[in-house]
Design a protein around this motif. Structure first.
Motif, mmCIF file in Angstrom:
data_model
loop_
_atom_site.group_PDB
_atom_site.id
_atom_site.type_symbol
_atom_site.label_atom_id
_atom_site.label_comp_id
_atom_site.label_asym_id
_atom_site.label_seq_id
_atom_site.Cartn_x
_atom_site.Cartn_y
_atom_site.Cartn_z
ATOM 1 N N PRO A 37 5.450 -9.129 7.985
ATOM 2 C CA PRO A 37 5.372 -9.887 6.728
ATOM 3 C C PRO A 37 6.742 -10.061 6.083
ATOM 4 C CG PRO A 37 4.717 -7.618 6.353
ATOM 5 C CD PRO A 37 4.930 -7.756 7.836
ATOM 6 N N GLU A 38 6.830 -11.048 5.220
ATOM 7 C CA GLU A 38 8.045 -11.264 4.442
ATOM 8 C C GLU A 38 8.135 -10.268 3.292
ATOM 9 O OE1 GLU A 38 11.619 -13.082 3.203
ATOM 10 O OE2 GLU A 38 10.463 -13.377 5.037
ATOM 11 N N CYS A 39 6.960 -9.907 2.746
ATOM 12 C CA CYS A 39 6.960 -8.944 1.642
ATOM 13 C C CYS A 39 5.626 -8.212 1.566
ATOM 14 C CB CYS A 39 7.259 -9.645 0.313
ATOM 15 S SG CYS A 39 5.879 -10.548 -0.384
ATOM 16 N N LEU A 40 5.617 -7.114 0.823
ATOM 17 C CA LEU A 40 4.417 -6.334 0.549
ATOM 18 C C LEU A 40 4.046 -6.489 -0.921
ATOM 19 C CD1 LEU A 40 5.011 -5.006 3.312
ATOM 20 C CD2 LEU A 40 4.585 -2.781 2.255
ATOM 21 N N VAL A 41 2.744 -6.594 -1.184
ATOM 22 C CA VAL A 41 2.224 -6.522 -2.546
ATOM 23 C C VAL A 41 1.471 -5.200 -2.637
ATOM 24 C CG1 VAL A 41 0.590 -7.473 -4.214
ATOM 25 C CG2 VAL A 41 2.077 -9.003 -2.911
ATOM 26 N N VAL A 42 1.944 -4.310 -3.503
ATOM 27 C CA VAL A 42 1.462 -2.929 -3.517
ATOM 28 C C VAL A 42 0.872 -2.563 -4.872
ATOM 29 C CG1 VAL A 42 2.200 -0.513 -3.357
ATOM 30 C CG2 VAL A 42 3.136 -2.206 -1.769
ATOM 31 N N VAL A 43 -0.224 -1.804 -4.832
ATOM 32 C CA VAL A 43 -0.784 -1.203 -6.041
ATOM 33 C C VAL A 43 -0.458 0.289 -6.008
ATOM 34 C CG1 VAL A 43 -2.878 -0.657 -7.323
ATOM 35 C CG2 VAL A 43 -2.651 -2.884 -6.211
ATOM 36 N N ASP A 44 0.319 0.749 -6.975
ATOM 37 C CA ASP A 44 0.715 2.148 -7.114
ATOM 38 C C ASP A 44 1.721 2.581 -6.035
ATOM 39 O OD1 ASP A 44 1.026 4.811 -7.651
ATOM 40 O OD2 ASP A 44 -1.100 5.291 -7.703
ATOM 41 N N PRO A 45 3.015 2.347 -6.262
ATOM 42 C CA PRO A 45 4.046 2.728 -5.285
ATOM 43 C C PRO A 45 4.065 4.215 -4.955
ATOM 44 C CG PRO A 45 4.949 1.297 -6.983
ATOM 45 C CD PRO A 45 3.577 1.689 -7.441
ATOM 46 N N SER A 46 3.668 5.062 -5.898
ATOM 47 C CA SER A 46 3.666 6.499 -5.622
ATOM 48 C C SER A 46 2.686 6.843 -4.513
ATOM 49 C CB SER A 46 3.316 7.283 -6.896
ATOM 50 O OG SER A 46 4.294 7.094 -7.891
ATOM 51 N N LYS A 47 1.525 6.220 -4.538
ATOM 52 C CA LYS A 47 0.522 6.485 -3.507
ATOM 53 C C LYS A 47 0.880 5.815 -2.181
ATOM 54 C CE LYS A 47 -4.448 6.308 -2.544
ATOM 55 N NZ LYS A 47 -4.444 7.700 -2.056
ATOM 56 N N GLU A 48 1.512 4.666 -2.257
ATOM 57 C CA GLU A 48 1.832 3.909 -1.047
ATOM 58 C C GLU A 48 3.288 4.102 -0.638
ATOM 59 O OE1 GLU A 48 -0.786 2.955 0.098
ATOM 60 O OE2 GLU A 48 -2.085 2.694 -1.630
ATOM 61 N N LYS A 49 3.822 5.297 -0.863
ATOM 62 C CA LYS A 49 5.242 5.527 -0.581
ATOM 63 C C LYS A 49 5.586 5.380 0.899
ATOM 64 C CE LYS A 49 4.501 10.552 -0.478
ATOM 65 N NZ LYS A 49 4.880 11.849 -1.096
ATOM 66 N N ASN A 50 4.649 5.678 1.799
ATOM 67 C CA ASN A 50 4.929 5.536 3.228
ATOM 68 C C ASN A 50 5.086 4.068 3.611
ATOM 69 O OD1 ASN A 50 4.807 8.309 3.640
ATOM 70 N ND2 ASN A 50 2.616 8.286 4.077
ATOM 71 N N ALA A 51 4.219 3.227 3.059
ATOM 72 C CA ALA A 51 4.316 1.793 3.331
ATOM 73 C C ALA A 51 5.629 1.234 2.788
ATOM 74 C CB ALA A 51 3.131 1.060 2.704
ATOM 75 N N ILE A 52 5.994 1.654 1.595
ATOM 76 C CA ILE A 52 7.223 1.169 0.973
ATOM 77 C C ILE A 52 8.447 1.661 1.745
ATOM 78 C CG2 ILE A 52 8.659 1.352 -1.094
ATOM 79 C CD1 ILE A 52 6.104 1.315 -2.744
ATOM 80 N N HIS A 53 8.386 2.890 2.230
ATOM 81 C CA HIS A 53 9.503 3.431 3.020
ATOM 82 C C HIS A 53 9.727 2.581 4.268
ATOM 83 C CE1 HIS A 53 12.248 6.249 4.866
ATOM 84 N NE2 HIS A 53 11.456 6.355 5.925
ATOM 85 N N GLU A 54 8.662 2.220 4.971
ATOM 86 C CA GLU A 54 8.796 1.392 6.168
ATOM 87 C C GLU A 54 9.328 0.005 5.813
ATOM 88 O OE1 GLU A 54 5.630 1.252 9.004
ATOM 89 O OE2 GLU A 54 4.976 3.307 8.604
ATOM 90 N N ALA A 55 8.848 -0.542 4.706
ATOM 91 C CA ALA A 55 9.309 -1.867 4.284
ATOM 92 C C ALA A 55 10.805 -1.845 3.980
ATOM 93 C CB ALA A 55 8.519 -2.333 3.062
ATOM 94 N N ARG A 56 11.268 -0.803 3.312
ATOM 95 C CA ARG A 56 12.683 -0.703 2.953
ATOM 96 C C ARG A 56 13.549 -0.549 4.206
ATOM 97 N NH1 ARG A 56 13.805 0.675 -2.505
ATOM 98 N NH2 ARG A 56 15.585 1.955 -1.884
ATOM 99 N N MET A 82 11.952 2.069 -6.479
ATOM 100 C CA MET A 82 11.364 2.002 -5.142
ATOM 101 C C MET A 82 10.994 0.582 -4.735
ATOM 102 S SD MET A 82 8.777 5.279 -5.361
ATOM 103 C CE MET A 82 8.050 4.914 -3.768
ATOM 104 N N VAL A 83 10.870 -0.322 -5.704
ATOM 105 C CA VAL A 83 10.373 -1.669 -5.419
ATOM 106 C C VAL A 83 11.389 -2.718 -5.866
ATOM 107 C CG1 VAL A 83 8.009 -0.864 -5.647
ATOM 108 C CG2 VAL A 83 9.142 -1.902 -7.607
ATOM 109 N N ASP A 84 11.244 -3.921 -5.319
ATOM 110 C CA ASP A 84 12.161 -5.012 -5.639
ATOM 111 C C ASP A 84 11.714 -5.791 -6.871
ATOM 112 O OD1 ASP A 84 14.002 -4.982 -3.151
ATOM 113 O OD2 ASP A 84 11.995 -4.979 -2.286
ATOM 114 N N LEU A 85 10.398 -6.012 -6.988
ATOM 115 C CA LEU A 85 9.859 -6.769 -8.109
ATOM 116 C C LEU A 85 8.738 -5.970 -8.767
ATOM 117 C CD1 LEU A 85 9.733 -10.336 -6.479
ATOM 118 C CD2 LEU A 85 11.310 -9.574 -8.255
ATOM 119 N N PRO A 86 9.069 -5.128 -9.738
ATOM 120 C CA PRO A 86 8.036 -4.327 -10.411
ATOM 121 C C PRO A 86 7.266 -5.140 -11.444
ATOM 122 C CG PRO A 86 10.184 -3.840 -11.341
ATOM 123 C CD PRO A 86 10.425 -4.805 -10.228
#
Length: 248
Positions: free
Chosen positions: A158-177, A195-199
């Protein structure tokens, strides 16, 4: 693009943060004040973040890129699955499997296994196996379907991730980064906005709050897709043929 209505945001309780004792100091710029030991999120910051996210997602969708919705917490799962389906984007509402992005080719091979098991079930050939083997195959199918069905059409990163609650989805965000994939997130007062680009500052625990924000983002993606002319060549993604030789 759907108009952002302040009354809808207030009615959905988007402005309610966590208890002040649980806050992350980096969220200070997004907090309006405190009431009854609960942090109140600045609605202006919520709207500003939502507008930026919608403009970005509209542009991403208009380019034909993928947006992966991620929301594995119970309050978010149903809305994520429904709204991602409406805008025809992949989603993850069950446990995030390590390597979903960083080991994408292996994940695609598991989806091929899912297709094989579905063919067995649909053709009735599964009845040719012993009862014990049928039970094992059924359990395997249920596990793969539950974890990967939402991304079965994600034939490229994907070009980007849309995430609900970065604290819970930290593994997904880590891979995206690690891969340079941008992250749009609904983020509460207990999370780290770095942790995110567009909060999008807002309540990430309320069903109504999550649905309202995700609905706006989904609408922006749908509008972006509608601006893109139909191209039959896009039906045959570059990465898809790589998984075919592993079928048999």
């Amino acid at each position: 693009m759907a108009e952002i209505v302040v009354k809808d945001i207030l009615d959905a309780g988007v402005h309610y943060g966590h208890r002040s004792s649980r806050w992350n100091p980096k969220m200070r710029p997004y907090i309006y004040g405190r009431r009854n030991q609960i942090h109140i999120i600045d609605i202006k910051e919520t709207i500003r973040g939502l507008i930026r996210a919608k403009k970005y997602l509209l542009r991403v969708a208009a380019q034909g890129s993928l947006v992966l919705f991620v929301g594995t917490k119970r309050q978010a799962a149903a809305s994520i699955e429904e709204l991602a389906g409406e805008c025809k984007m992949p989603f993850c509402t069950e446990r995030w499997l390590g390597g979903t992005l960083t080991n994408f080719r292996t994940v695609r091979s598991r989806l091929k296994r899912l297709e094989e098991l579905e063919q067995l079930r649909e053709s009735g050939d599964i009845r040719n196996y012993s009862k014990k083997m049928q039970s094992q195959l059924t359990r395997e199918y249920d596990k793969i379907y539950r974890n990967l069905n939402g991304i079965r059409e994600m034939n490229r990163l994907p070009e980007c991730l849309v995430v609900v609650d970065p604290s819970k989805e930290k593994n997904a965000i880590h891979e995206a980064r690690l891969l340079g994939i941008k992250v749009v997130a609904l983020i509460d007062t207990d999370s780290n906005p770095d942790m995110v680009d567009l909060p999008i500052p807002g309540n990430d625990d309320s069903l109504r709050s999550i649905r309202l924000i995700m609905q706006h983002l989904s609408d922006a993606i749908k509008q972006g897709r509608s601006l893109r002319p139909e191209d039959p060549k896009k039906a045959d993604p570059v990465n898809e043929p790589k998984a075919v030789p592993n079928v048999r």
